[in-house]
Design a protein around this motif. Structure first.
Motif, short mmCIF file in Angstrom:
data_model
loop_
_atom_site.label_atom_id
_atom_site.label_comp_id
_atom_site.label_asym_id
_atom_site.label_seq_id
_atom_site.Cartn_x
_atom_site.Cartn_y
_atom_site.Cartn_z
N LEU A 171 10.94 3.03 -0.06
CA LEU A 171 11.82 2.25 -0.94
C LEU A 171 12.04 3.03 -2.22
N GLU A 172 11.00 3.71 -2.65
CA GLU A 172 11.07 4.60 -3.82
C GLU A 172 9.90 5.55 -3.72
N TRP A 173 10.05 6.71 -4.33
CA TRP A 173 8.92 7.62 -4.41
C TRP A 173 9.01 8.40 -5.71
N ALA A 174 7.88 8.97 -6.14
CA ALA A 174 7.87 9.71 -7.40
C ALA A 174 6.79 10.78 -7.35
N ARG A 175 7.00 11.80 -8.17
CA ARG A 175 5.97 12.82 -8.32
C ARG A 175 5.22 12.49 -9.60
N VAL A 176 3.92 12.33 -9.53
CA VAL A 176 3.11 12.05 -10.71
C VAL A 176 2.11 13.19 -10.84
N PHE A 177 2.24 13.98 -11.90
CA PHE A 177 1.47 15.22 -12.05
C PHE A 177 1.65 16.06 -10.78
N HIS B 40 -6.40 1.35 0.04
CA HIS B 40 -5.99 1.71 -1.32
C HIS B 40 -4.70 2.51 -1.29
N TYR B 41 -4.60 3.41 -0.35
CA TYR B 41 -3.39 4.22 -0.13
C TYR B 41 -3.35 4.60 1.34
N HIS B 42 -2.18 5.06 1.78
CA HIS B 42 -2.09 5.81 3.04
C HIS B 42 -2.15 7.26 2.60
N PHE C 196 2.42 13.35 -4.92
CA PHE C 196 3.56 12.48 -4.60
C PHE C 196 3.05 11.10 -4.22
N TYR C 197 3.83 10.08 -4.60
CA TYR C 197 3.48 8.69 -4.31
C TYR C 197 4.75 7.99 -3.84
N GLY C 198 4.64 7.15 -2.82
CA GLY C 198 5.83 6.44 -2.36
C GLY C 198 5.49 5.07 -1.78
N THR C 199 6.47 4.18 -1.85
CA THR C 199 6.31 2.82 -1.34
C THR C 199 6.98 2.71 0.02
N PRO C 200 6.21 2.52 1.09
CA PRO C 200 6.82 2.45 2.43
C PRO C 200 7.68 1.20 2.59
N THR D 126 -0.06 11.94 -1.54
CA THR D 126 -0.55 13.25 -1.08
C THR D 126 -1.87 13.61 -1.77
N ARG D 127 -2.34 12.78 -2.70
CA ARG D 127 -3.60 13.17 -3.34
C ARG D 127 -4.79 12.80 -2.45
N ALA D 128 -5.93 13.46 -2.72
CA ALA D 128 -7.12 13.22 -1.90
C ALA D 128 -7.74 11.88 -2.28
N PRO D 129 -8.39 11.22 -1.30
CA PRO D 129 -9.06 9.95 -1.62
C PRO D 129 -10.19 10.16 -2.62
N ARG D 130 -10.34 9.22 -3.55
CA ARG D 130 -11.49 9.26 -4.45
C ARG D 130 -12.65 8.54 -3.76
N PRO D 131 -13.90 8.78 -4.23
CA PRO D 131 -15.03 8.09 -3.59
C PRO D 131 -14.77 6.58 -3.55
N VAL E 56 0.86 -1.19 0.00
CA VAL E 56 0.00 0.00 0.00
C VAL E 56 0.90 1.24 0.00
N SER E 57 0.78 2.05 -1.05
CA SER E 57 1.62 3.24 -1.17
C SER E 57 1.06 4.40 -0.34
N ALA E 58 1.93 5.37 -0.07
CA ALA E 58 1.47 6.63 0.54
C ALA E 58 1.29 7.64 -0.60
P1 5GP Z 1 -3.66 7.19 -9.02
O1 5GP Z 1 -3.63 8.57 -8.44
O2 5GP Z 1 -4.51 7.12 -10.26
O3 5GP Z 1 -4.05 6.14 -7.99
O4 5GP Z 1 -2.17 6.82 -9.46
C1 5GP Z 1 -1.49 7.67 -10.34
C2 5GP Z 1 -0.17 7.05 -10.72
O5 5GP Z 1 0.70 6.94 -9.59
C3 5GP Z 1 -0.29 5.66 -11.30
O6 5GP Z 1 0.47 5.61 -12.50
C4 5GP Z 1 0.33 4.76 -10.25
O7 5GP Z 1 0.95 3.61 -10.81
C5 5GP Z 1 1.36 5.68 -9.64
N1 5GP Z 1 1.72 5.23 -8.28
C6 5GP Z 1 0.90 4.80 -7.30
N2 5GP Z 1 1.60 4.47 -6.20
C7 5GP Z 1 2.91 4.64 -6.49
C8 5GP Z 1 4.13 4.46 -5.76
O8 5GP Z 1 4.18 4.03 -4.61
N3 5GP Z 1 5.28 4.78 -6.42
C9 5GP Z 1 5.29 5.24 -7.71
N4 5GP Z 1 6.47 5.50 -8.26
N5 5GP Z 1 4.16 5.44 -8.44
C10 5GP Z 1 2.99 5.15 -7.83
#
Ligand code: 5GP
Length: 212
Positions: free
Chosen positions: A76-82, A57-59, A85-89, A45-50, A41-43
């Motif tokens: 373990l890794e993290w990334a900015r997507v749009f 689903h996430y932390h 931020f998303y990261g793997t604890p 910063t985006r808001a939860p969807r309904p 389960v990743s962490a």
């Molecule tokens: P969503 O906001 O739609 O759940 O996810 C958006 C994007 O973030 C997806 O491409 C998803 O694979 C990516 N994502 C989700 N969790 C992680 C994570 O822990 N690390 C990385 N690098 N990407 C993630």
């Protein structure tokens, strides 16, 4: 379960595919069949969807909490997507591996690479390919809420993801879901037998050699 009593070390099953090739369905099938397999389960910063639940689903964390997790090296890794931020604890993964449980990571090729860099001996990576581009397009078009623009964007993302197929240990072509699942199960079962993961073998072999 303590690490001493686990019969084996768990493995990190990293599964990637272009969206629409079936990786989420295949992961779900593994989770349903094997109780000692769970999803990372990743962490974010985006808001939860309904319908999304915190911790399932996430932390869901705020930006300051996320930054403090980065500083404390808890990812373990993290990334900015749009904009988010998303990261793997890391801790939850290490705990489960020591307890002999496997962890599935549903990530793209960059996430797969980063996770592999951190824990190369624990990672088993699988790439799921669609049988044809036409089949992939049809699967994306059949998704609820799909529109031509979304399909076009996803198809372009899919080609980009497919280009990285050679980085993976295993490749499954998903022509038929049940056959693809059988292949995935075969990989899991075989990889669990790897000597490196059979952590109780050292003491067994020692006993075998000590017997007169
Ligand atoms: P969503 O906001 O739609 O759940 O996810 C958006 C994007 O973030 C997806 O491409 C998803 O694979 C990516 N994502 C989700 N969790 C992680 C994570 O822990 N690390 C990385 N690098 N990407 C993630």
């Amino acid at each position: 379960m303590s690490s001493e009593s686990a019969p084996r070390r768990g493995l990190m099953l990293v599964i990637s595919s272009p969206s629409g090739a079936g990786k989420t369905t295949l992961s779900r099938m593994l989770l349903e069949k094997y109780e000692d397999v769970s999803l990372s389960v990743s962490a974010t910063t985006r808001a939860p969807r309904p319908g999304e639940e915190d911790g399932v689903h996430y932390h869901f964390v705020d930006r300051a909490q996320f930054e403090s997790l980065i500083e404390r090296r808890e990812f373990l890794e993290w990334a900015r997507v749009f904009d988010h931020f998303y990261g793997t604890p890391r801790a939850a993964v290490e705990e489960r591996l020591s307890a002999g449980k496997d962890v599935i990571f549903d990530v793209d090729w960059q996430g797969a690479d980063a996770i592999h860099d951190q824990m190369p001996n624990d990672v088993v990576s699988v790439f799921v390919l669609p049988p044809t581009i036409k089949a992939l397009r049809e699967r994306l078009e059949a998704r609820p809420g799909s529109d031509p623009e979304k399909v076009k964007r996803r198809m372009s993302g899919a080609r980009n993801e497919i280009r990285h197929w050679r980085r993976y240990d295993y490749v499954i072509v998903n022509r038929d879901l049940d056959d693809a699942f059988e292949e995935l199960e075969g990989i899991l079962v075989t990889e669990r037998r790897k000597r490196l993961r059979q952590i109780q073998l050292d003491s067994l072999v020692q006993d075998l050699l000590e017997e007169e």
